[in-house]
Design an enzyme around this catalytic site. Sequence first.
Site, short mmCIF file in Angstrom:
data_model
loop_
_atom_site.label_atom_id
_atom_site.label_comp_id
_atom_site.label_asym_id
_atom_site.label_seq_id
_atom_site.Cartn_x
_atom_site.Cartn_y
_atom_site.Cartn_z
N CYS A 81 1.03 -26.41 8.18
CA CYS A 81 1.06 -26.32 9.56
C CYS A 81 2.26 -26.64 10.09
CB CYS A 81 -0.24 -27.03 10.15
SG CYS A 81 -0.79 -26.91 12.06
N CYS B 285 -5.58 -23.28 12.33
CA CYS B 285 -4.42 -24.14 12.45
C CYS B 285 -4.69 -25.47 13.36
CB CYS B 285 -3.18 -23.40 13.00
SG CYS B 285 -1.87 -24.33 12.65
N ALA C 153 -0.94 -19.57 6.12
CA ALA C 153 -0.25 -20.04 5.03
C ALA C 153 -1.30 -20.62 4.15
CB ALA C 153 0.58 -21.45 5.55
C1 LIG Z 1 -2.33 -19.84 18.46
C2 LIG Z 1 -2.41 -19.90 16.90
C3 LIG Z 1 -1.21 -20.33 16.29
C4 LIG Z 1 -1.50 -20.58 14.85
N1 LIG Z 1 -0.53 -21.06 13.95
C5 LIG Z 1 -0.36 -21.12 12.85
C6 LIG Z 1 0.55 -21.41 11.86
O1 LIG Z 1 1.36 -22.02 12.49
N2 LIG Z 1 0.81 -21.32 10.66
C7 LIG Z 1 -0.39 -20.57 9.88
O2 LIG Z 1 -0.29 -20.30 8.65
N3 LIG Z 1 -1.40 -20.40 10.67
C8 LIG Z 1 -1.37 -20.16 12.06
N4 LIG Z 1 -2.75 -19.62 12.63
C9 LIG Z 1 -3.83 -19.51 12.02
C10 LIG Z 1 -3.75 -18.04 11.46
O3 LIG Z 1 -3.41 -16.86 12.27
C11 LIG Z 1 -5.09 -17.56 10.96
O4 LIG Z 1 -5.66 -18.40 10.21
C12 LIG Z 1 -5.27 -16.13 10.22
O5 LIG Z 1 -4.76 -15.27 11.03
C13 LIG Z 1 -6.59 -15.81 9.42
O6 LIG Z 1 -6.47 -14.79 8.60
P1 LIG Z 1 -8.11 -14.04 8.57
O7 LIG Z 1 -7.48 -12.74 7.76
O8 LIG Z 1 -9.03 -15.07 7.78
O9 LIG Z 1 -8.38 -13.75 9.97
P2 LIG Z 1 -7.54 -12.81 11.00
O10 LIG Z 1 -6.33 -12.76 10.90
O11 LIG Z 1 -8.10 -13.32 12.43
O12 LIG Z 1 -8.40 -11.33 10.82
C14 LIG Z 1 -9.81 -10.95 10.69
C15 LIG Z 1 -9.92 -9.58 11.10
O13 LIG Z 1 -11.29 -9.30 10.81
C16 LIG Z 1 -11.58 -8.33 11.53
N5 LIG Z 1 -13.08 -8.18 11.93
C17 LIG Z 1 -13.75 -9.29 12.73
N6 LIG Z 1 -15.13 -8.96 12.68
C18 LIG Z 1 -15.11 -7.84 11.95
C19 LIG Z 1 -16.39 -7.25 11.57
N7 LIG Z 1 -17.52 -7.33 11.80
N8 LIG Z 1 -16.07 -6.05 10.66
C20 LIG Z 1 -14.92 -5.70 10.18
N9 LIG Z 1 -13.97 -6.56 10.63
C21 LIG Z 1 -13.84 -7.37 11.46
C22 LIG Z 1 -10.87 -8.55 12.98
O14 LIG Z 1 -10.67 -7.55 13.82
C23 LIG Z 1 -9.34 -8.95 12.29
O15 LIG Z 1 -8.58 -7.97 11.97
C24 LIG Z 1 -2.40 -19.53 14.16
C25 LIG Z 1 -3.64 -18.90 15.08
C26 LIG Z 1 -3.48 -19.16 16.36
C27 LIG Z 1 -4.41 -18.38 17.11
#
Ligand SMILES: Cc1cc2nc3c(=O)[nH]c(=O)nc-3n(C[C@H](O)[C@H](O)[C@H](O)COP(=O)(O)OP(=O)(O)OC[C@H]3O[C@@H](n4cnc5c(N)ncnc54)[C@H](O)[C@@H]3O)c2cc1C
Length: 394
Positions: free
Chosen positions: A338, A161, A306
């Site tokens: 965002c 984000c 999002a």
């Molecule tokens: C401070 C902050 C503010 C944010 N604000 C916003 C917002 O306002 N709006 C918005 O839409 N988004 C926002 N985001 C971003 C959003 O949270 C992320 O883009 C989203 O969570 C990404 O999803 P993902 O599934 O790709 O990764 P994640 O949700 O991070 O999940 C990844 C998963 O993979 C697992 N994993 C890691 N390594 C391995 C491995 N080797 N083997 C198996 N599993 C593994 C982890 O344990 C985790 O559970 C924000 C994030 C932060 C930190």
Amino acid sequence: MAQHQIVIVGGGTAGITVAARLRNADPTLDIALIEPSDKHYYQPLWTLVGGGIFRPEVSGREEASVIPRGVKWIKDAVATFQPHENQLTTRDGQTIAYDYLIVAPGIQINWDKVQGLKESVGKDGVCSNYSINTVGSTWKFIRELKEGTALFTQPAGAVKCGGAPQKICYLAEDHFRRSGIRDRINVIFTAAGPRLFAVEEYREVLEQVAARKGVDTRFRHNLTEIRPESKEAIYRHMDTDEEIVIKYDMIHVTPPMGAPDFVANSELAGEGGWVDVDKYTLRHNRFANVFSLGDASSLPTSKTGAAIRKQAPVLVENLLSVIHDRPLTAQYDGYTSCPVVTGYDSLVLAEFNYEGRPAETFPFDQAQERFSMFLLKKFGLPALYWHGMLKGRV
Ligand SMILES: Cc1cc2nc3c(=O)[nH]c(=O)nc-3n(C[C@H](O)[C@H](O)[C@H](O)COP(=O)(O)OP(=O)(O)OC[C@H]3O[C@@H](n4cnc5c(N)ncnc54)[C@H](O)[C@@H]3O)c2cc1C
């Protein structure tokens, strides 16, 4: 050796959303999800936790409670991929074979890339919203500061984000103002990039917000070191390579981030180490039975939950087409959003696509700061997340 029709790597926002959508579409699919953590967090709430609006625990749920019924949870972490053999190996040494693979392990936080950060974060005025273990320290240090310099950083490269580093700066500024101590605090926002926001329409508004709030913005500043004893932040100027030192009384650090090492070191990686997928279909560019979405993917959009809300239905439709030998028709247009919190009662809801053009949901100008959009962020979006998105409904 275990074998599943579909294996999902990562039970975060992307992994859970896709698992739920696949189950809803076809309950007979054999799906396994590999995820090492006991807890799942709604990370967008961490901005509000850092601003003292919620306690950290409110952002989390048991991982077991968000994994859709009928999906097998393998509580382990992936260590290596062997995509030519349609299998992978976990940290515990299991080999798991698949017909189809979805890679969604998120982005990696590289605390080590700022010298002294790992040792100091959470102590002596150094805080960060980017981990459940440190987000509580943000509000503690904002609340405790009565005078001096409050410093906020944004690193070079992709972060989760893109607007999030600014949000906590604006909340802190608003808190200082409401506490009657704003004139005793110097608020500085530094970014390694050249501007506050990539999309023109929202950048202009955010520049006005920063100016109105008297936030001292400094660009092309890349944080390289924290010296907690002397309370100094050391930067490299991105153009001149000059060293710049800024003294702080509290510092909120957005750490450098990058593709997870186990992805970057695998054959699935493309440029920058991200999972190399087609930006419209989300299918891997070289391995036809592999898909990716979310922060770990190469999709050239801002890394947000999002964006995943729009990526997940496309991925699921295209994966089902591959399974049933049909042509791939679903396309992702790069939509991301965002919600940039600009104070305790205002928010700019930036929504845009691959072209960097606004792709707004509401029938009003979202580039304006609004209280209604702040309420959406505080109450509406978390409810939508837990009850809609993670259930594969929206
Ligand atoms: C401070 C902050 C503010 C944010 N604000 C916003 C917002 O306002 N709006 C918005 O839409 N988004 C926002 N985001 C971003 C959003 O949270 C992320 O883009 C989203 O969570 C990404 O999803 P993902 O599934 O790709 O990764 P994640 O949700 O991070 O999940 C990844 C998963 O993979 C697992 N994993 C890691 N390594 C391995 C491995 N080797 N083997 C198996 N599993 C593994 C982890 O344990 C985790 O559970 C924000 C994030 C932060 C930190």
